[in-house]
Design an enzyme around this catalytic site. Structure first.
Site, mmCIF file in Angstrom:
data_model
loop_
_atom_site.group_PDB
_atom_site.id
_atom_site.type_symbol
_atom_site.label_atom_id
_atom_site.label_comp_id
_atom_site.label_asym_id
_atom_site.label_seq_id
_atom_site.Cartn_x
_atom_site.Cartn_y
_atom_site.Cartn_z
ATOM 1 N N ASP A 25 -13.481 -61.795 23.680
ATOM 2 C CA ASP A 25 -14.845 -62.173 24.168
ATOM 3 C C ASP A 25 -15.344 -62.243 24.917
ATOM 4 O OD1 ASP A 25 -17.599 -62.224 22.580
ATOM 5 O OD2 ASP A 25 -17.766 -64.286 22.896
ATOM 6 N N GLY A 26 -16.807 -61.123 25.358
ATOM 7 C CA GLY A 26 -17.117 -60.953 27.148
ATOM 8 C C GLY A 26 -16.764 -59.654 27.974
ATOM 9 N N GLY A 28 -19.546 -56.930 26.388
ATOM 10 C CA GLY A 28 -20.423 -57.014 27.411
ATOM 11 C C GLY A 28 -20.946 -57.623 28.583
ATOM 12 N N ARG A 29 -20.762 -58.785 28.682
ATOM 13 C CA ARG A 29 -20.910 -59.377 29.440
ATOM 14 C C ARG A 29 -20.347 -58.860 31.278
ATOM 15 N NH1 ARG A 29 -20.450 -64.542 27.839
ATOM 16 N NH2 ARG A 29 -19.402 -63.945 25.691
ATOM 17 N N ARG A 38 -22.117 -51.182 27.712
ATOM 18 C CA ARG A 38 -21.146 -51.437 27.062
ATOM 19 C C ARG A 38 -19.925 -51.410 26.586
ATOM 20 N NH1 ARG A 38 -22.939 -56.564 25.529
ATOM 21 N NH2 ARG A 38 -22.210 -56.434 23.620
ATOM 22 N N HIS A 42 -15.969 -52.393 26.888
ATOM 23 C CA HIS A 42 -14.815 -52.459 26.013
ATOM 24 C C HIS A 42 -13.430 -51.842 26.285
ATOM 25 C CE1 HIS A 42 -17.585 -54.396 22.972
ATOM 26 N NE2 HIS A 42 -18.666 -53.289 23.367
ATOM 27 N N SER A 70 -15.115 -57.467 13.961
ATOM 28 C CA SER A 70 -15.148 -59.021 13.066
ATOM 29 C C SER A 70 -16.496 -58.209 12.209
ATOM 30 C CB SER A 70 -16.290 -59.594 13.407
ATOM 31 O OG SER A 70 -17.925 -59.268 13.849
ATOM 32 N N ASN A 73 -19.489 -57.979 13.177
ATOM 33 C CA ASN A 73 -20.162 -56.686 14.618
ATOM 34 C C ASN A 73 -20.374 -55.335 14.023
ATOM 35 O OD1 ASN A 73 -16.903 -57.883 16.685
ATOM 36 N ND2 ASN A 73 -18.885 -58.216 16.740
ATOM 37 N N ARG A 76 -23.941 -54.235 15.061
ATOM 38 C CA ARG A 76 -24.417 -53.497 16.770
ATOM 39 C C ARG A 76 -24.981 -52.467 16.907
ATOM 40 N NH1 ARG A 76 -20.028 -56.192 21.156
ATOM 41 N NH2 ARG A 76 -20.144 -58.312 19.945
HETATM 42 C C1 IPE Z 1 -16.424 -62.557 18.450
HETATM 43 O O1 IPE Z 1 -17.509 -62.235 18.813
HETATM 44 C C2 IPE Z 1 -15.912 -61.071 17.263
HETATM 45 C C3 IPE Z 1 -14.805 -60.660 18.261
HETATM 46 C C4 IPE Z 1 -14.700 -60.903 19.689
HETATM 47 C C5 IPE Z 1 -13.699 -59.469 18.106
HETATM 48 P P1 IPE Z 1 -18.490 -61.762 18.820
HETATM 49 O O2 IPE Z 1 -19.300 -61.104 19.642
HETATM 50 O O3 IPE Z 1 -18.383 -60.859 17.757
HETATM 51 O O4 IPE Z 1 -18.918 -63.641 18.780
HETATM 52 P P2 IPE Z 1 -20.696 -64.018 18.374
HETATM 53 O O5 IPE Z 1 -21.530 -62.866 17.734
HETATM 54 O O6 IPE Z 1 -20.261 -64.441 19.722
HETATM 55 O O7 IPE Z 1 -20.403 -64.822 17.663
HETATM 56 C C1 IPE Z 2 -16.188 -58.424 22.217
HETATM 57 O O1 IPE Z 2 -16.781 -58.026 23.659
HETATM 58 C C2 IPE Z 2 -15.457 -57.920 22.051
HETATM 59 C C3 IPE Z 2 -16.164 -57.016 20.656
HETATM 60 C C4 IPE Z 2 -16.963 -57.971 19.778
HETATM 61 C C5 IPE Z 2 -15.939 -55.629 20.156
HETATM 62 P P1 IPE Z 2 -18.041 -58.717 23.534
HETATM 63 O O2 IPE Z 2 -18.831 -57.369 23.006
HETATM 64 O O3 IPE Z 2 -18.529 -59.925 22.350
HETATM 65 O O4 IPE Z 2 -18.688 -59.264 24.534
HETATM 66 P P2 IPE Z 2 -20.137 -60.131 25.197
HETATM 67 O O5 IPE Z 2 -19.628 -61.499 24.158
HETATM 68 O O6 IPE Z 2 -21.068 -59.227 24.573
HETATM 69 O O7 IPE Z 2 -20.197 -59.881 25.776
HETATM 70 MG MG MG Z 3 -19.497 -61.487 22.221
#
Ligand code: IPE
Ligand code: IPE
Ligand code: MG
Length: 248
Positions: A25-26, A28-29, A38, A42, A70, A73, A76
């Site tokens: 996770d993370g 996007g941030r 974003r 990835h 997930s 997801n 989005r």
């Molecule tokens: C969990 O992260 C799914 C993956 C890392 C693929 P999310 O970013 O989807 O989770 P939430 O929405 O913060 O719970």
């Molecule tokens: C995890 O990173 C990757 C996926 C869920 C596909 P995020 O896209 O959830 O990144 P944040 O949590 O927004 O930073």
């Molecule tokens: Mg996330």
């Protein structure tokens, strides 16, 4: 400094840690901090996968399960979902297939319902799975994966087999992960303290390590931090440790 690096090079896990999972996770941030789209996060995240797998394999982990996308997801924006799916396809086609050809100990499996993926991506996933089975190192990629969806799928499959009273084994053996042991350790990057529908059944006794590091910044240092934290835990599985039993 050199001494410590050398020690980490020689580090090996034991049978307590053969199966490990990561909620990556993370992304996007990470991108937002750099004022990038974003999708760039990835892409940077995808680039971390191979080096992390290599380190985990070198230290003796045999099963790694990565949460890539997930069942939730899909909520989005279309643009982001398309970018992720294109990236997965490209990664399998350009990196994973070559790796499997080169390295006869590496295999990849996908967890989740493939039927909703595009035909092109579904076929690529099947091609990758069919290239290598039962190898020493298994990387499971959770793609369109949800823990609840997986349990419902397993129960429906048991019903279809005519089972009317389920045992735990009837469910475990029908999960997408039936070929891998439950994770000993689950690492979540990005600092959130939640499960986000990951391995609900399999994580019953997994140790969790949450790191603030964003997935595209995750590397060997963070792996060692999580592994050290794992070895500092006392797993009891609902029982008592040896010393606690003796004290009685
Ligand atoms: C969990 O992260 C799914 C993956 C890392 C693929 P999310 O970013 O989807 O989770 P939430 O929405 O913060 O719970
Ligand atoms: C995890 O990173 C990757 C996926 C869920 C596909 P995020 O896209 O959830 O990144 P944040 O949590 O927004 O930073
Ligand atoms: Mg996330």
């Amino acid at each position: 400094m050199f001494g410590r690096k050398k020690k980490e090079q020689d580090f090996h896990v034991d049978d307590r840690l053969r199966s490990l999972a990561i909620i990556m996770d993370g992304n996007g941030r990470w991108a937002k901090k750099r004022m990038l789209p974003r999708s760039a996060g990835h892409a940077a995240g995808a680039a971390r996968i191979e080096p992390v797998l290599e380190t985990l394999r070198r230290i003796g982990v045999h099963h790694v399960t990565l949460y890539a996308f997930s069942t939730e997801n899909w909520k989005r924006p279309r643009e982001e979902v398309d970018a992720i799916m294109d990236l997965v396809y490209k990664y399998l086609d350009e990196v994973v297939i070559e790796k499997i050809k080169r390295d006869d100990t590496f295999s990849m499996k996908f967890l989740g319902d493939k039927s909703v993926l595009s035909e092109k991506l579904r076929n690529k996933c099947i091609e990758v799975e069919n290239m290598a089975a039962d190898r020493e190192f298994v990387c499971n990629v959770a793609l369109n994966y949800g823990g609840r969806d997986e349990i419902v799928h397993a129960v429906n499959s048991a019903i279809a087999d005519g089972i009317t009273t389920l045992t735990e084994e009837d469910i475990s053996s029908r999960l997408y992960t039936s070929h891998s042991p439950d994770p000993d350790l689950i690492i979540r990057t990005g600092g959130e303290f939640r499960v986000s529908n990951f391995l609900l059944w399999q994580s019953a006794y997994s140790e969790y390590v949450i790191l603030d590091t964003l997935w595209p910044d995750f590397g060997d240092k963070e792996i060692m931090k999580a592994v050290r934290a794992f070895y500092g835990r006392r797993r009891r599985f609902g029982g008592l440790n040896k010393e606690e039993t003796l004290k009685k």
